[in-house]
Design a protein around this motif. Sequence first.
Motif, PDB file in Angstrom:
ATOM      1  N   ARG B  13       0.825  -1.219  -0.237  1.00  0.00           N
ATOM      2  CA  ARG B  13      -0.022   0.007   0.084  1.00  0.00           C
ATOM      3  C   ARG B  13       0.735   1.249   0.034  1.00  0.00           C
ATOM      4  NH1 ARG B  13      -4.773  -2.339   3.997  1.00  0.00           N
ATOM      5  NH2 ARG B  13      -5.830  -3.445   2.015  1.00  0.00           N
ATOM      6  N   GLN B  15       3.607   1.374  -1.394  1.00  0.00           N
ATOM      7  CA  GLN B  15       3.969   1.637  -2.672  1.00  0.00           C
ATOM      8  C   GLN B  15       2.841   2.007  -3.729  1.00  0.00           C
ATOM      9  OE1 GLN B  15       6.332  -1.708  -4.969  1.00  0.00           O
ATOM     10  NE2 GLN B  15       6.287  -2.737  -3.025  1.00  0.00           N
ATOM     11  N   ILE B  16       1.731   1.512  -3.604  1.00  0.00           N
ATOM     12  CA  ILE B  16       0.384   2.216  -4.507  1.00  0.00           C
ATOM     13  C   ILE B  16       0.419   3.576  -4.212  1.00  0.00           C
ATOM     14  CG2 ILE B  16      -1.917   2.151  -4.576  1.00  0.00           C
ATOM     15  CD1 ILE B  16      -1.786  -0.891  -4.148  1.00  0.00           C
ATOM     16  N   ASP B  17       0.560   4.026  -2.607  1.00  0.00           N
ATOM     17  CA  ASP B  17       0.292   5.512  -2.426  1.00  0.00           C
ATOM     18  C   ASP B  17       1.375   6.441  -3.281  1.00  0.00           C
ATOM     19  OD1 ASP B  17      -1.717   5.068  -0.669  1.00  0.00           O
ATOM     20  OD2 ASP B  17      -0.626   5.412   1.066  1.00  0.00           O
ATOM     21  N   VAL B  19       2.777   5.416  -6.066  1.00  0.00           N
ATOM     22  CA  VAL B  19       2.592   5.624  -7.599  1.00  0.00           C
ATOM     23  C   VAL B  19       1.225   6.782  -7.721  1.00  0.00           C
ATOM     24  CG1 VAL B  19       1.197   4.324  -9.504  1.00  0.00           C
ATOM     25  CG2 VAL B  19       3.033   3.279  -8.163  1.00  0.00           C
ATOM     26  N   ASP B  20       0.306   6.613  -6.877  1.00  0.00           N
ATOM     27  CA  ASP B  20      -0.718   7.624  -7.008  1.00  0.00           C
ATOM     28  C   ASP B  20      -0.440   8.960  -7.001  1.00  0.00           C
ATOM     29  OD1 ASP B  20      -2.509   5.532  -7.212  1.00  0.00           O
ATOM     30  OD2 ASP B  20      -3.164   5.664  -5.051  1.00  0.00           O
ATOM     31  N   GLN B  21       0.919   9.203  -6.069  1.00  0.00           N
ATOM     32  CA  GLN B  21       1.394  10.767  -5.967  1.00  0.00           C
ATOM     33  C   GLN B  21       1.941  11.058  -7.237  1.00  0.00           C
ATOM     34  OE1 GLN B  21       2.992  10.269  -2.442  1.00  0.00           O
ATOM     35  NE2 GLN B  21       1.156  11.170  -1.343  1.00  0.00           N
ATOM     36  N   GLN B  22       2.709   9.981  -8.016  1.00  0.00           N
ATOM     37  CA  GLN B  22       2.992  10.356  -9.282  1.00  0.00           C
ATOM     38  C   GLN B  22       2.087  10.592 -10.243  1.00  0.00           C
ATOM     39  OE1 GLN B  22       6.315   7.875 -10.765  1.00  0.00           O
ATOM     40  NE2 GLN B  22       6.366   7.013  -8.661  1.00  0.00           N
ATOM     41  N   LEU B  23       0.899   9.848 -10.129  1.00  0.00           N
ATOM     42  CA  LEU B  23      -0.150  10.033 -11.014  1.00  0.00           C
ATOM     43  C   LEU B  23      -0.848  11.462 -10.832  1.00  0.00           C
ATOM     44  CD1 LEU B  23      -1.957   8.308 -12.735  1.00  0.00           C
ATOM     45  CD2 LEU B  23      -3.435   7.670 -10.699  1.00  0.00           C
ATOM     46  N   LEU B  24      -0.806  11.748  -9.723  1.00  0.00           N
ATOM     47  CA  LEU B  24      -1.584  12.978  -9.459  1.00  0.00           C
ATOM     48  C   LEU B  24      -0.554  14.090 -10.108  1.00  0.00           C
ATOM     49  CD1 LEU B  24      -3.691  14.513  -8.008  1.00  0.00           C
ATOM     50  CD2 LEU B  24      -2.604  14.372  -5.716  1.00  0.00           C
ATOM     51  N   ASP B  25       0.494  14.001  -9.766  1.00  0.00           N
ATOM     52  CA  ASP B  25       1.559  14.910 -10.504  1.00  0.00           C
ATOM     53  C   ASP B  25       1.192  14.852 -12.097  1.00  0.00           C
ATOM     54  OD1 ASP B  25       2.866  16.232  -8.360  1.00  0.00           O
ATOM     55  OD2 ASP B  25       4.443  14.640  -8.396  1.00  0.00           O
ATOM     56  N   LEU B  26       1.203  13.907 -12.578  1.00  0.00           N
ATOM     57  CA  LEU B  26       1.197  13.799 -14.123  1.00  0.00           C
ATOM     58  C   LEU B  26      -0.228  14.319 -14.454  1.00  0.00           C
ATOM     59  CD1 LEU B  26       2.336  10.226 -15.362  1.00  0.00           C
ATOM     60  CD2 LEU B  26       3.254  12.682 -15.685  1.00  0.00           C
TER      61      LEU B  26
END
Lengths: 380, 380
Positions: B13, B15-17, B19-26
Amino acid sequence: MSEKTTESLEALRTQIDAVDQQLLDLLRQRLDLVKQVGHVKHEAGLPIYAPEREAVMLSKRRAEAEEIGVEPQLIEDVLRRLMRESYRSENKSGFKQLNPDCGDIVIIGGKGHMGQLFTEMFRLSGYRVRCLGEGDWEQAPKWFEQAGVIIVTVPISATCELIRQRLTELPPHCILADLTSIKSEPLQAMMKSHKGPVVGFHPMFGGDVKSLAKQIIVVCHGRGQVQYQWLIQQMEIWGASLVEACANEHDEAMQTVQALRHFSTFAYGVALFDSQADVEKLLQYSSPIYRLELAMVGRLFAQNPKLYADIIYAQTKSIEKISSYANSYQSLLSLLESGDREKFINKFIEVSNYLGDFAQQFQQESRVLLQSAADMINNR
Amino acid sequence: MSEKTTESLEALRTQIDAVDQQLLDLLRQRLDLVKQVGHVKHEAGLPIYAPEREAVMLSKRRAEAEEIGVEPQLIEDVLRRLMRESYRSENKSGFKQLNPDCGDIVIIGGKGHMGQLFTEMFRLSGYRVRCLGEGDWEQAPKWFEQAGVIIVTVPISATCELIRQRLTELPPHCILADLTSIKSEPLQAMMKSHKGPVVGFHPMFGGDVKSLAKQIIVVCHGRGQVQYQWLIQQMEIWGASLVEACANEHDEAMQTVQALRHFSTFAYGVALFDSQADVEKLLQYSSPIYRLELAMVGRLFAQNPKLYADIIYAQTKSIEKISSYANSYQSLLSLLESGDREKFINKFIEVSNYLGDFAQQFQQESRVLLQSAADMINNR
């Protein structure tokens, strides 16, 4: 378009493409991580759908989005879509088998959509499943003997008779269950035919769903809950939300839902047919909301006519509801023909008050859905 | 849960968090880039919605997704959601003003939802807009004199009379347009009252949309298309898709759509009220499809009763359609009461054949929408 404009747009689009590729990589990474979560849960026999964890995670993301000036609803919608994908792929890694010693699962009517779905879910969880079709009754006694669970999912019109005539000599320890969309009569029939554990389920979704995550299954208790509790937990591991209900209350609500609403949709299709309306042209002038409504009409007529007739004819009370709707309709029509606009408006306000806060809530919900609809249909 | 399970889940979880933060940045990056595209388009006066570019981009992403084993529909859905967000934010940077010399835009009924929406769109495009409400008729002659476009968007019941009585002395060069949901009568009235350019629009969406991107506006030509062509292009810059139609044909389809369907939904609300059905309980047993249908009923009753009565009473032909639907309903009810299941099934098949391929298409569309509905409503 000027050369400068073309160049600027090209440069920006190249950058967007690069961002999109990173986005795609991240989606891949996230799906892989969730798959690993699935494996861990599978080993531990935990449900794939964890509402609290989801809620906490989403609210964190929303707050983070707000901080960097991204609409919180955007990240929530994207993550929800991703989670839906994850749930679908979690099916592939299978599910923990909660009761390996329960014997076979026999699904009577296992060749229908719903039967196939449950067959797959049980198999993914390591159970041996036998599908009993119309031609298989010779095998039935042998199969029943080895069965720990027998699930009836035949057309609604045949359910009770089948239970009464064919399921009277099941092994006493065996769990007898059904998946019928009405619950009272099948439950009574099962209680009478079988002395062992009995439970009624109504899956509140079509056989065409790809995952049971977040789907609702109504459960009506019969007898021997302790013995079939594992079955409920097994469904929870598949991701379903089990909602307990009293059979009569459930059926009363279902009559309103299924018979009344479906029938009015049915009548709408017939009215289109009677007037030979040009569907192509209707679509051309369709706003998202109407497109959506038309889709509901179309969806109904893509079903199996016999199954549909079964639902309508299942209970005599449905016909009462339908005819009471016809009365409401007729009296509204008279009101309309009388030209008494004031009275019409008063009727409207009356119903609006009765719906109360629901009207607002529904409007909010439908707005979100209509946005999705517009995204989709305007891209035909 | 064992300690090992807890630890594994925690690690994943985290790690998922990440990834989600990178997703948000993108997401943030992508929205910024699209904003820049918006600026360039704004300068150049290009429409914000470019269907071909979108289609090409989506099909590239789908192909790339397939290559790395991601469901193509996933990336498409995510990107569509992102684009919707972008369209909404593009409103903020304003739109190219196509005809700066056209004079004022006068919107009669500019205080209603639709009037407000168009007022905002014109203002975002640099036009001076005057909203003419009921109390402003004293100003009207002066305002009309400076007007290049006059748009009527008052309740449907008042539209034609207003045009006939109040709009007979407009400057000859001025464009007269309306946004009424029926087109034939208002168009005739406008043609009679005004000798200059005349055009009828029907926006196929509610006043509550956040962007006109991808929304459909029906246009019925009156007179002087050369003079009002820029107005159509201005709406295209806002992102709308303009669909040409013949007024009579449009109205015929609208009667089926609005009067018939809306009225049957209305009658459904009344039937619920008459039987004092417990909405809370109905919702509890609601599958996504019924929830969706109930949302449509609720949406209707969240509207202004007078506006709704206006739509229903707008045309006498509506009443004919409504009563023909009532006949279809009654004869189906008789069929149902007769217990002739075979005949019922035949009727079903008849309509199903009439709908033909549309039934399949609708089912496909509704499946996608029901997934969104399930995502949303099961998280209440």
